[in-house]
Design an enzyme around this catalytic site. Sequence first.
Site, mmCIF file in Angstrom:
data_model
loop_
_atom_site.group_PDB
_atom_site.id
_atom_site.type_symbol
_atom_site.label_atom_id
_atom_site.label_comp_id
_atom_site.label_asym_id
_atom_site.label_seq_id
_atom_site.Cartn_x
_atom_site.Cartn_y
_atom_site.Cartn_z
ATOM 1 N N HIS A 1 0.856 -1.192 0.000
ATOM 2 C CA HIS A 1 0.000 0.000 0.000
ATOM 3 C C HIS A 1 0.891 1.241 0.000
ATOM 4 O O HIS A 1 1.678 1.414 -0.904
ATOM 5 C CB HIS A 1 -0.962 -0.080 1.195
ATOM 6 N N HIS B 1 -2.396 -2.084 -9.716
ATOM 7 C CA HIS B 1 -3.384 -1.434 -8.843
ATOM 8 C C HIS B 1 -4.661 -2.255 -8.843
ATOM 9 O O HIS B 1 -5.039 -2.826 -9.853
ATOM 10 C CB HIS B 1 -3.680 -0.010 -9.347
ATOM 11 N N ASP C 1 2.910 5.410 -6.627
ATOM 12 C CA ASP C 1 4.167 5.245 -5.872
ATOM 13 C C ASP C 1 5.393 5.116 -6.760
ATOM 14 O O ASP C 1 6.520 5.191 -6.263
ATOM 15 C CB ASP C 1 4.062 3.991 -4.986
HETATM 16 C C1 SDX Z 1 -1.356 2.214 -3.374
HETATM 17 O O1 SDX Z 1 -6.086 0.930 -3.357
HETATM 18 C C2 SDX Z 1 -5.577 2.118 -3.527
HETATM 19 O O2 SDX Z 1 -6.224 3.041 -3.971
HETATM 20 C C3 SDX Z 1 -4.118 2.262 -3.084
HETATM 21 C C4 SDX Z 1 -3.451 3.561 -3.475
HETATM 22 C C5 SDX Z 1 -4.023 4.736 -2.717
HETATM 23 O O3 SDX Z 1 -3.867 5.875 -3.222
HETATM 24 O O4 SDX Z 1 -4.535 4.525 -1.603
HETATM 25 O O5 SDX Z 1 -3.561 3.793 -4.864
HETATM 26 C C6 SDX Z 1 -1.968 3.532 -3.102
HETATM 27 O O6 SDX Z 1 -1.366 1.378 -2.508
HETATM 28 C C7 SDX Z 1 -0.804 1.933 -4.748
HETATM 29 C C8 SDX Z 1 -0.260 0.485 -4.883
HETATM 30 C C9 SDX Z 1 1.139 0.458 -4.301
HETATM 31 N N1 SDX Z 1 1.633 -0.934 -4.215
HETATM 32 C C10 SDX Z 1 2.584 -1.377 -5.051
HETATM 33 O O7 SDX Z 1 3.082 -0.719 -5.968
HETATM 34 C C11 SDX Z 1 3.059 -2.793 -4.750
HETATM 35 C C12 SDX Z 1 3.136 -3.582 -6.052
HETATM 36 N N2 SDX Z 1 1.785 -3.778 -6.562
HETATM 37 C C13 SDX Z 1 1.129 -5.018 -6.228
HETATM 38 O O8 SDX Z 1 1.440 -5.586 -4.998
HETATM 39 C C14 SDX Z 1 -0.331 -5.066 -6.646
HETATM 40 O O9 SDX Z 1 -0.409 -4.570 -7.927
HETATM 41 C C15 SDX Z 1 -1.379 -4.378 -5.792
HETATM 42 C C16 SDX Z 1 -1.308 -4.803 -4.365
HETATM 43 C C17 SDX Z 1 -1.221 -2.901 -5.873
HETATM 44 C C18 SDX Z 1 -2.738 -4.771 -6.342
HETATM 45 O O10 SDX Z 1 -2.847 -6.123 -6.189
HETATM 46 P P1 SDX Z 1 -4.181 -6.935 -6.600
HETATM 47 O O11 SDX Z 1 -5.217 -6.031 -7.140
HETATM 48 O O12 SDX Z 1 -4.549 -7.788 -5.442
HETATM 49 O O13 SDX Z 1 -3.715 -7.781 -7.821
HETATM 50 P P2 SDX Z 1 -3.114 -9.215 -7.710
HETATM 51 O O14 SDX Z 1 -2.074 -9.249 -6.644
HETATM 52 O O15 SDX Z 1 -4.237 -10.164 -7.624
HETATM 53 O O16 SDX Z 1 -2.358 -9.311 -9.110
HETATM 54 C C19 SDX Z 1 -3.003 -9.793 -10.265
HETATM 55 C C20 SDX Z 1 -1.878 -10.420 -11.079
HETATM 56 C C21 SDX Z 1 -1.096 -11.484 -10.310
HETATM 57 O O17 SDX Z 1 -0.527 -12.343 -11.290
HETATM 58 P P3 SDX Z 1 -1.208 -13.828 -11.518
HETATM 59 O O18 SDX Z 1 -1.323 -14.475 -10.148
HETATM 60 O O19 SDX Z 1 -2.549 -13.518 -12.132
HETATM 61 O O20 SDX Z 1 -0.250 -14.536 -12.445
HETATM 62 O O21 SDX Z 1 -0.898 -9.414 -11.410
HETATM 63 C C22 SDX Z 1 0.333 -9.739 -10.795
HETATM 64 C C23 SDX Z 1 0.014 -10.734 -9.675
HETATM 65 O O22 SDX Z 1 1.164 -11.539 -9.400
HETATM 66 N N3 SDX Z 1 0.855 -8.496 -10.247
HETATM 67 C C24 SDX Z 1 2.110 -8.104 -10.368
HETATM 68 C C25 SDX Z 1 2.164 -6.844 -9.760
HETATM 69 N N4 SDX Z 1 0.960 -6.518 -9.282
HETATM 70 C C26 SDX Z 1 0.151 -7.552 -9.573
HETATM 71 N N5 SDX Z 1 3.190 -8.702 -10.933
HETATM 72 C C27 SDX Z 1 4.337 -8.004 -10.890
HETATM 73 N N6 SDX Z 1 4.473 -6.774 -10.312
HETATM 74 C C28 SDX Z 1 3.413 -6.178 -9.755
HETATM 75 N N7 SDX Z 1 3.555 -4.984 -9.204
#
Ligand code: SDX
Length: 435
Positions: free
Chosen positions: A268, A307, A363
Amino acid sequence: MAQDTLTVTDNRTQQTYTLPIEHGTVRAMDLRQIKTGPDDFGLMTYDPAFMNTASCRSSITFIDGDRGILRYRGYPIEVLAEHCTFLEVAYLLLFGDLPTQHELKEWVGEITHHTMLHETTKKFMEGFRYNAHPMAMLVSTVAALSTVYPEAKDIHDPANRLLQSKRLIAKIPSIAALAYRHSVGFPYVYPDNDLSYAENFMNMLWKMVEPKYVANPVLARALDILFILHADHEQNCSANAMRCVGSSHADPYLTTAAAAAALSGPLHGGANEEVLKMLDEIGSKENVLAYIKKIKEGHGKLMGFGHRVYKNYDPRAKVIKWTAERVFEVTGRNPKLDIALELERIALEDDYFIKRKLYPNVDFYSGIIYQAMGFRPEMFTALFAIPRTVGWLAQWQEMLNDQEQKIARPRQVWTGPEVRQFVPLGKRSPVAAAR
Ligand code: SDX
């Protein structure tokens, strides 16, 4: 004309039910009537991480993830970032409309006069280890403010809620700045009421022995824009924590501390700090391809990418990229930007990321700006918490004023054993699984 209803047949009983559809949702409680018999509790929805569950009605922030749209109270984020100050946007988020000149002047004056911390709070923070993480200090100190303002427990009094909200908005930068000064062994700098919100934050961070701190106007404006971009984001993890804890009628300090704790997680708000660590690990543009290969093989995530809602470019990331160029004109270009740009270029062309609709989020670039401005990575999430306090408070107020809301208490799907026979202590045999 088609009815706004959903008709479902329970194949266990051949019973058919018609459920009203409102705002694109069906009420989970309307499913409870679907039973297999009089002893059946009735159907529930099962939605881990609330992937497809609306928890509230809200008029604060609107996001269209597919079109990359973000609006605060109906105003596009790009317009607010270009024309407003952060405290102007804070007013909009909390009260629903942009302030008049007079209202803004009054509002800024009220916030400015709440920036001081009680001396006991300063002493409380001085008790942390020198290398305490600023977010742990911030979460603990925000909670500790509950002891300074015990009257905050009266959350039913709108005037009291507003007073505590002003205190939190005003004091969160003072707490974040004190956490930084503590970590570098410098004395606390008291607020300067002549300065704007962003300039005063810079004053409390960076004033040394000069009689009066003078903020670089480009950097102050960049901070103000970054604060606007981070102010609220609908029902994200930390806003959900704010609403959940607030629904038990805990006071706003303890509730905000819970939200800040949620924000600190690396998935997050902690992601901006992780992005810098990732860029440091990559080291140069030449190493980007190999790093992306590792991610695609399932070793970690591309921090600052992806996201839950945005399946398009995060509109905030675009404004942040523009702001970065303005900051680098003053601070000199952060070489990590080149690595980040190469990472983005390659990722956006790669099927792995395209298929999963993974784009840079808020981020991805913010940390690069913060580092160029002189912030250490461990301060980045505290920089996120400062403006997001306004969003949390707006969500908290809206929850308390929503007649439909009550204490949050989800149900569960039971996966444990049926009732078991008790075995006295001396007669129990070791259970391998329990080891
Ligand atoms: C913020 O919610 C908000 O509004 C948050 C925010 C705010 O202003 O409050 O916008 C701020 O938290 C932004 C996000 C910051 N976090 C990161 O940058 C961390 C990296 N991102 C991920 O951890 C992820 O993208 C999330 C947590 C942000 C979202 O995760 P989801 O929606 O639960 O998606 P998921 O984990 O189910 O991913 C779907 C697929 C998966 O692959 P498969 O299992 O389908 O093969 O996408 C892949 C994930 O492995 N994936 C990524 C990835 N994010 C998702 N693969 C590589 N790198 C990534 N960053």
